[in-house]
Scaffold this active site. Structure first.
Site: not given
Length: 354
Positions: A244, A270
């Site tokens: 991420e 995310s």
């Protein structure tokens, strides 16, 4: 993703919203109900393959769209579908999102949190709103042994609240996730639009070959208003594993540039990302994608309204650059991560291993 599990039919209705520290003891009640449901499933022979179908996967996409949920649904749901021999494409996810209004006013794009949703009926309230709006397949089987519509038959959405809306006062007429395409993402990229104020941006590229390099540049105040930050070699194969980029996006927002800078990556973001960010760019740099050919100063357009991701460089120039392009050496040459990198597929197909 807990909301998605309920919409998919694989979690008991209402089980995903009680808080971890629940003074009402709802979680304890659900533990008992889950045990009973498991025994019932064993007795009836109902299998995950009876529950997870193309329609139930579409329901799962719909609640992701309706809650302004995570771009991770564009990874997890195609991967689940793949295991069952079902195809769920990025374009299909995009189309479902486009016909699904945002009906839950939840952070980070909205005002409320999961506890607030729990207090007004939890995920079943959102599912009921979707069913009433014609955005949900009610005939899908669930782990209760009943269909989705049967589970929702007695659900009443409270009127004196603003957490769960109807189509008449939807947060947005379309869902919180779109796919973008162009010469920079021929197989697509994913943008979370919920709560994003500026949906189109054109500017010069600032290119970084890793998340660490990008973070160092942000901390050194090298990112300026109007830039398009490009972080590559962070995809399923190049990462390996699609880390991420949440730290980089948070740092950019923290410097007050959230509405003035776009960011794109073959990695992922995310659900907590803010600003105009494109993730899952496919093909990724390590697979020879055009994101690997972008150079500092190239003009890039990110347009989540026209679903476009384009680098304004001619095909001839890109072809010349490709002649000199070489993939970066793999970050791992042995062990499970090396094996993963060799066998993983593209993000647009769920980044599953083959």
């Amino acid at each position: 993703m807990a909301c998605v599990a309920e919409a998919l039919g694989m979690a008991l209705p209402g089980s995903s919203s009680p808080p971890a520290e629940d003074p009402d003891g709802k979680r304890d009640e659900y533990f008992a109900q889950i045990a009973e449901a498991m025994m019932n499933l064993l007795a009836t022979g109902l299998l995950p393959s009876d529950i997870i179908t193309k329609k139930s996967l579409e329901n799962a996409v719909a609640i992701g769209a309706a809650t302004g949920g995570s771009t991770n649904i564009a990874l997890h749901l195609p991967a689940i579908a793949y295991e069952l021999g079902i195809t769920l494409t990025l374009q299909e996810i995009h189309e479902i999102s486009q016909r699904t209004p945002i009906l839950a006013d939840l952070r980070p794009g909205g005002k409320y949190v999961m506890l607030d949703l729990h207090k007004v009926g939890g995920v079943p309230a959102v599912l009921k709103a979707l069913l009433d709006a014609g955005c949900l397949h009610g005939d899908c089987m669930t782990v209760t042994g009943k269909t989705m519509a049967e589970n929702l038959k007695d659900v009443v959405i409270p009127t004196e609240q603003l957490v769960v809306r109807t189509t008449a006062n939807a947060v947005s007429p379309t869902g919180g996730l779109v796919a973008v395409y162009g010469n920079l993402a021929t197989l697509g990229g994913v943008v979370k639009t919920a709560g994003v104020k500026k949906l189109a941006h054109t500017g010069p590229a600032k290119v970084y070959d890793s998340e660490q390099d990008a973070m160092a540049a942000v901390q050194a105040r090298q990112i300026e208003k109007g830039d398009v930050v490009v972080i590559r070699n962070e995809g399923p194969k190049g990462g390996p594993g699609m880390r991420e980029m949440l730290g980089v996006t948070a740092a950019i927002v923290g410097q007050g540039l959230g509405n003035d800078v776009a960011l794109l990556t073959d990695g992922r973001f995310s659900g907590a990302t803010k600003g105009l960010m494109v993730g899952h760019v496919c093909p990724e740099a390590s697979e020879g994608g055009v994101i690997g050919l972008v150079q500092n100063g190239d003009q890039i357009t990110v347009d989540a309204e026209k679903f476009e991701l384009t680098v304004h460089v001619t095909d001839e120039i890109l072809a010349e650059r490709r002649k000199d392009w070489k993939p970066l050496p793999p970050r791992y040459t042995k062990g499970v991560l090396a094996k993963f990198a060799r066998t993983v597929g593209p993000a647009c197909e769920g980044a599953v291993t083959h």
